[in-house]
Design a protein around this motif. Structure first.
Motif, PDB file in Angstrom:
ATOM      1  N   TYR C  54      45.530  47.378  46.758  1.00  7.26           N
ATOM      2  CA  TYR C  54      46.241  46.198  46.249  1.00  7.26           C
ATOM      3  C   TYR C  54      47.153  46.523  45.066  1.00  7.26           C
ATOM      4  N   ARG C  56      46.439  46.976  42.074  1.00  2.00           N
ATOM      5  CA  ARG C  56      46.072  46.214  40.878  1.00  2.00           C
ATOM      6  C   ARG C  56      46.007  47.144  39.678  1.00  2.00           C
ATOM      7  N   GLU C 113      52.271  45.986  43.989  1.00  2.25           N
ATOM      8  CA  GLU C 113      51.345  44.935  43.586  1.00  2.25           C
ATOM      9  C   GLU C 113      51.467  43.709  44.487  1.00  2.25           C
ATOM     10  N   ASP C 116      48.613  42.715  46.431  1.00  5.23           N
ATOM     11  CA  ASP C 116      47.545  41.915  45.834  1.00  5.23           C
ATOM     12  C   ASP C 116      47.700  40.454  46.233  1.00  5.23           C
ATOM     13  N   ASP C 301      37.562  39.338  39.156  1.00  2.00           N
ATOM     14  CA  ASP C 301      38.479  40.125  38.329  1.00  2.00           C
ATOM     15  C   ASP C 301      37.734  41.033  37.369  1.00  2.00           C
ATOM     16  N   ARG C 388      45.763  40.590  32.305  1.00  2.00           N
ATOM     17  CA  ARG C 388      46.296  41.182  33.526  1.00  2.00           C
ATOM     18  C   ARG C 388      46.243  42.708  33.435  1.00  2.00           C
TER      19      ARG C 388
END
Lengths: 98, 198, 995
Positions: C54, C56, C113, C116, C301, C388
């Protein structure tokens, strides 16, 4: 890598050896008297046992002698090695050594 | 062995003039190709050893994988019925006739392998570590003391390895065509201990 | 950068030795003793990677080899680049350059990204479900595209410039791991004087004690105790201490593979040092003190940079003097995180704790931490993280005993230390083929019964108390060394124990929950549940479907969480789901370590003959034959191979050629039963061969197929000089020894290889005798006294020789065997003497052509292990009167006597200038439908300058009955035509050999 106990040289690393497959399959004294089927069995048929198995080993990069071994094919443990001409030792699977 | 009028000369497989490493006493490992030697492969069944414990000035009745004798004459028992006999190159005929005399009446075979084998010595404090780069055997004092000798491997080449003394000095014997490989393998392994290696 | 997060004191780094490295081109300062991870964290850098699937943002999760996220490309300069290095294990040195991977155009802004956002689509099994149709796209479109998009680091593009070495070693006791249990094991085992090797993957010995600043062992601080222990081990001559060494494989019979990293931590290592050394250790006993791995907590997360394992927070603070954040929230389901929290608080950082356990489930650690002034929220869950590219807060909420989640609250933070419990590192134990046992009280698999001479101790066995680890280690070390020595240790007990929680209770819609189980493979709890719903119940299947537990970390942090999730979803106990097999290597191991010194001239032995130098000096091109370098042809100025060969072939038939045949295998067969032995091994009859005579011998395997051939000379009644093919030499000797030792031990005969005792100089051609006559003494060379197929001993150039009168060319020929050291000198003398006759050195290619002109076979070229003597027209070599020899019975097997077998024939092309391809297939009718019926193949094919046309040998079904027929032979562009003929193209009467 296995540690193989050569009956002449003691424990040696596997890379010094060659394995020659199943032991105690004597070459027929008079092959010409065997039927095609019997001869084919001598040539090609082997037991491929899971568990204790008698097999031929050659200390190719050591004393170069052939000898026989009882090995558990499932655990790779050697139960015993013995010289050519000696009888297969009578051992059962419980008697393996570490 | 040679006729007097020989025109041919010898070309050794490995040049012996120079040791590969510094020969000074501080060296941690010294690798040195050996000059020519007389060598015989003697085969004699164990049962026929009785009464022939010594021959050609060396003891035959020694344990498998040991060596007896001196730098001049030695017998190395490589198996139950196999010996490697060595001596000065010019003694080859003498050795052969002495063996014949000592073993006559028995079944034995003697084959000249003087030119088949090449010897290299590896000595010094780090010698065992260098050898263990390619040799899978335990070379510790207890497992491989002076006097031990056996066929084994050095990398991908078959060798005979013997320990000659407590320096320690080891002798590596291999077939002639493997000698550059074995020497270079040893040099590569020795490099970290002996940066003087070219 | 200024190391803003370096604590003012503490750690094992050397503050007097600043080090600068570069990260993505930016200079980063650190100190000697840092890892790349600790240096980056000292400078506040948490974002170091993009995730696999993803993309991330990811940070550093651990402080050791279990790191799943922080995989970097490491460039040590001068071509030394290496992808997928864990930042947590790479030691810094001046000039080290590291870079993040798996992003474009940059780590900070990565277009990947977008994956994601597509995550609801890219679930587990996505590839299998999506890229099914059309089938033609599998290999042409899908696979190349997916492969291009996937993957982590980049492989280096230049050859590895480093050296690598091997080392074989033996010991009485090998101790793997040097934490408290490993150290006491090594101390106890070595006390006895037995040989001990202790290895640890880290740069220093000490394991977890290296970041323990509060425990006391026998009254002294743990790190002082470590120093004393290491000093003791170092002082013992019977101990080999190997730091920076990973025991990565546990093989049969206590054979352990170690990878020692010798120079990776050095800025300017000597070029004489190997970069790595592969150790192969044979240990009488093994003690596995491999420790344990902390588990992450699974919540939404949970993969934000700044969220790491609690113990790792502690390690960065205590071992490296680095604050991973200034405001740290510890989220935990167990007690060990409180030790980390206390250490963080003591280091002056703001600390709070969220514990999913209820107050009643917790121990005294809660009160202790509160007394230090930290907020502790027991009975709370983590719902999600904020931020983030770096965590900025943790959303927590109270959770009731039945799992109901209460009002959310955000704890602001810049770092989270999470702890979901501990998993013993049983990888090596499992590799030893022993079965692990599930221990419910530890929620983990622990070592079961050993199957090799091995003991697991300490955390690897599930012992998490320091005193117990020390005691177990000592006991195992002493037992392994068969050394009676009791010892107890007085050590600080740290709080332990945890409550297994697979996924933290949450109020988030489970369909939207992005709670990662496996960071490296981007596998979420949702993916695993989906796999189970789709019917994957075995953990091995779930692993392959979701990819959890795969790749470089092999799920060290994630396995138990994944397993627990599968078991929970299936509502089965964990042992019923099983555990995946731990395969080697334990951590990624370089190819270099495996290759070792076996590169370039040491890749394989390069065997050269005694005459090699002469051939090289005379411009020979060489070909590899087995391990040998053989002179292939001797081009003169301006000649190509074709021209050189044509010239060499002509010379051997018109004047004399000289050829180095030293590589031929040679075996001396000696003893009173030598002839009987030969009789049984070869097809021919040997008893009546007179001493001084030679015979071409054919050897079969027991199955009746040709194994080898060669000329055999009887030197004396009890002595044969056997020659074999070059490649067959070791095989033939082994074959003979096998029969001699195991079938006919009563025969009085011994075998000795003399291949390398003799150099063999083949002299072939009408002038051969004239050339050697003046050089040879004690041998009458006249044809009457020394006919074809005889052998004599005498002297050449004063050197004793075995002189064979044999021919592999069909010409008058001699093969001169002289002791190897004299080979080149004798060769030179012959060459000098032959000059007036135009003596021509020739190589293997010409040798091949000359023998093919005569129809002589080469084993391995005309044979392939399924060819009988009759197939080659060699039935005449089978002694009819012998009752038995190896392979005889098989020659009457039904399929060997059946009609239609392939037989050796010659082929001449209709176009004499066309040379067929060796291996080309033969058909009778090129217009038949495909698949065509192939009736044979070309085995040898050459341009023959002596015949002034191309010639070929072939094996062709029923070939001998098809003489004169036309066949079609495949070419690279289609078919060509040829005619079947007898396989002899030159001097069919065979008269020249008797000249």
């Amino acid at each position: 890598m296995l540690l193989v106990t050569c009956p002449y040289c003691g424990p040696r690393p596997e890379i010094e050896f060659r394995c020659g497959g199943e032991a105690h399959i004597a070459r027929p004294a008079e092959p010409s008297k065997l039927s095609d089927k019997e001869w084919a069995e001598f040539l090609f048929v082997r037991t491929n046992a899971k568990g204790v198995f008698a097999e031929r080993w050659n200390h190719a990069h050591g004393c170069q002698r052939w000898f026989n071994a009882l090995r558990d094919t499932a655990s790779d443990r050697f139960i015993q090695t013995y010289k050519v001409g000696e009888k297969r030792p009578d051992r059962t699977p419980g008697q393996e050594r570490l | 062995m040679l006729k007097t009028s020989h025109a041919a000369h010898r070309d050794l497989s490995l040049p012996i003039e120079q040791p590969v490493t510094r020969p000074d006493t501080k060296a941690q490992v010294v690798i040195r190709p050996l000059p020519a030697q007389a060598r015989f492969s003697l085969r004699l069944n164990e049962a026929d050893l009785e009464g022939a414990q010594t021959a050609a000035g060396v003891t035959l009745d020694i344990p498998i994988n040991t060596r007896s004798g001196s730098a001049e004459r030695s017998s190395i028992r490589l198996g139950p019925n196999e010996w490697l006999l060595t001596g000065p190159y010019d003694d080859a005929e003498v050795i052969a006739s002495q063996i014949d005399a000592a073993l006559s009446g028995r079944f034995y075979t003697l084959v000249d392998v003087s030119h088949r084998n090449v010897g290299i010595t590896v000595s010094g404090r780090r010698a065992a570590e260098v050898l263990n780069s390619g040799c899978p055997l335990d070379l510790a004092e207890a497992a491989f003391p002076t006097g031990m000798a056996t066929r084994t491997l050095m990398g991908k080449a078959e060798i005979v390895l013997m320990r000659l003394d407590d320096t320690p000095t080891y002798q590596v014997e291999c077939w002639r065509s493997f000698s550059t490989y074995v020497r270079d393998y040893l040099i590569e392994a020795a490099r970290e201990f002996e940066p003087s290696i070219a | 950068m200024d190391q803003a997060y370096r604590l003012p004191e503490g750690g094992r780094i050397d503050r007097k030795k600043p080090v600068s490295i570069s990260f993505n081109g930016q200079t980063v300062q650190g100190y000697a003793g840092d890892t790349v991870a600790s240096a980056l964290l000292a400078n506040g850098i948490h974002l170091v990677a993009r995730s696999f699937k993803y993309h991330r943002p990811r940070g550093i999760v651990t402080h050791g080899s279990d790191e799943p996220n922080a995989l970097l490309d490491v460039d040590r300069g001068r071509g030394r680049s290496d992808p997928n290095n864990r930042a947590t294990v790479v030691e810094v040195f001046n000039g080290l350059a590291v870079a993040s991977q798996n992003h474009w155009p940059s780590l900070d802004f990565d277009v990947g990204e977008v994956n994601d956002l597509l995550s609801p689509v890219i679930v587990s099994g996505f590839y299998y479900k999506t890229f099914m149709w059309p089938r033609t796209f599998w290999t042409k479109v899908y696979e190349p595209r997916i492969r291009a998009a996937a993957g982590l680091g980049r492989a280096p593009t230049v050859a590895d410039p480093d050296r690598y070495q091997y080392r074989h070693a033996h010991c009485d006791v090998l101790v793997v791991g040097s934490g408290p249990a490993g150290l006491t094991a090594a101390l106890a085992a070595s006390e006895s004087g037995k040989r001990v090797i202790i290895v640890d993957e880290q740069a220093e010995l000490g394991g977890s004690l290296l970041h323990d600043v509060t425990s006391l062992i026998d009254g002294i601080p743990a790190q002082d105790w470590v120093r004393q222990a290491v000093d003791t081990l170092d002082s013992r001559a019977n101990v080999v201490v190997l730091p920076r060494t990973t025991a990565f494989g546990y093989y049969n019979h206590n054979h352990i593979a170690l990878a020692e990293r010798v120079t990776d931590h050095l800025a300017d290592p000597s070029s004489n040092l190997p970069r790595e050394r592969l150790w192969q250790v044979r240990a009488k006993q093994v003690v596995l003190a491999t420790g344990s791995h902390e588990r992450p907590l699974v919540f939404a997360d949970n993969d934000r940079p700044g969220i790491m394992l609690a113990e790792s927070v502690r390690a960065f603070i205590n071992r490296y003097g680095v604050a991973p954040g200034r405001q740290i929230v510890f989220a935990t389901s167990g007690a060990s995180a409180y030790t980390a929290a206390a250490d963080a608080k003591a280091a002056g950082l703001a600390v709070s704790v969220v514990d999913v356990r209820s107050e009643a489930e917790c121990g005294p650690e809660v009160a202790q931490l509160r007394s230090m002034g930290c907020e502790v929220l027991t009975g709370h869950t983590v719902v999600a993280s904020r931020g983030r590219k770096r965590v900025t807060g943790l959303i927590v909420a109270p959770v009731s005993a039945d799992g109901r989640v209460g009002a959310r609250r955000t704890l602001r933070c810049d770092c989270v230390g999470m702890s979901g419990g501990w998993t013993p590192a049983i990888h090596l134990f499992s590799q030893s083929r022993a079965k692990a046992r599930y221990e419910p009280s530890l929620d983990a698999f622990v070592p079961g019964t050993s199957v090799q001479a091995e003991r697991s101790v300490g955390a690897a066995k599930g012992a998490y108390q320091l005193g117990e680890c020390l005691r177990q280690g000592w006991m195992a070390g002493a037992e392994a060394a068969e050394h009676v020595s009791e010892r107890t240790f007085d050590a600080t007990n740290s709080p332990a124990g945890f409550k297994p929680v697979r996924v933290l209770p949450t109020d988030v819609n489970p369909k939207r929950l992005r709670a990662f189980v496996d960071f490296q493979n981007d596998v979420t709890a949702k993916d695993i549940r989906l796999a189970v719903r789709e019917g994957f119940e075995s953990i091995e299947h779930v692993k392959r479907y979701t990819t959890t537990g795969m790749a470089t970390d092999q799920g060290k942090t994630s396995n138990m969480n994944a397993l627990g999730l599968v078991a929970g979803t299936l509502d089965r106990p964990i042992p019923a789901v099983g555990t995946t097999t731990f395969r080697l290597p334990y951590t990624p191991t370089t190819f270099g370590a495996f290759v070792g010194p076996s590169r370039h001239h040491l890749f394989d032995p390069i065997r050269t003959t005694p005459i090699h130098e002469w051939a090289a000096a005379h411009g020979a091109e060489f070909e590899n034959v087995g391990l040998w370098k053989r002179a292939w042809y001797f081009p003169k100025a301006g000649e190509d191979m074709h021209a050189a060969m044509a010239r060499e072939c002509k010379a051997a038939r018109t004047s004399v050629g000289i050829f180095d045949a030293s590589t031929l295998g040679k075996i001396e067969v000696v003893g009173p039963d030598a002839a009987e032995f030969m009789n049984r091994i070869y097809t021919n009859a040997w008893l009546k061969l007179e001493p001084g005579k030679c015979r071409y011998g054919l050897m079969l395997k027991e199955d009746g197929y040709i194994m080898d051939d060669g000329v055999v000379a009887r030197l004396a009644h009890d002595r044969f000089h056997v020659t074999t093919t070059t490649g067959g030499a070791p095989r033939v000797l082994a074959h003979m020894e096998d029969y001699l030792q195991t079938e006919w031990p009563d025969l009085k005969v011994f075998l000795t290889s003399i291949t390398e005792q003799y150099a063999v100089i083949a002299l072939q051609g009408p002038k051969a005798r004239e050339v050697i006559e003046p050089l040879v003494t004690d041998i009458d060379l006249s044809p009457g006294a020394f006919p074809h197929m005889s052998v004599r001993t005498g002297f050449i150039c004063g050197i004793p020789c075995r002189l064979f009168r044999v021919s592999f060319t069909g010409e008058l020929g001699f093969e001169i065997n002289v002791p190897s050291d004299y080979g080149q000198s004798v060769w030179e003398a012959i060459f000098e003497r032959g000059k007036p006759f135009g003596i021509t050195p020739y190589g293997t290619e010409t040798m091949h052509v000359l023998r093919a002109e005569k129809g002589f076979i080469i084993v391995g070229q005309e044979t392939d292990g399924t060819v009988t003597p009759d197939d080659l027209g060699l039935s005449g070599l089978i002694a009819k009167t012998k009752p038995d020899f190896v392979g005889k019975r098989s020659l009457s097997r039904p399929d060997i006597v059946s009609a239609g077998r392939k037989q050796l024939v010659g082929l001449v092309t209709d176009n004499p200038n066309e040379v067929l391809e060796e291996g080309a297939q033969i058909v009778m009718d090129p217009n038949q439908t495909i698949p065509m019926r192939m009736v044979g193949h070309v085995t040898s094919s050459y341009w023959s300058s002596n015949c002034d046309r191309s010639i070929a040998l072939a094996l062709l079904a029923g070939g001998r009955s098809r003489m004169g027929s036309r066949v079609y032979v495949t070419t690279p562009t289609g078919f060509t035509t040829a005619k079947i003929c007898e396989p002899v193209f030159f001097d069919p009467a065979g008269e020249r050999v008797n000249a």
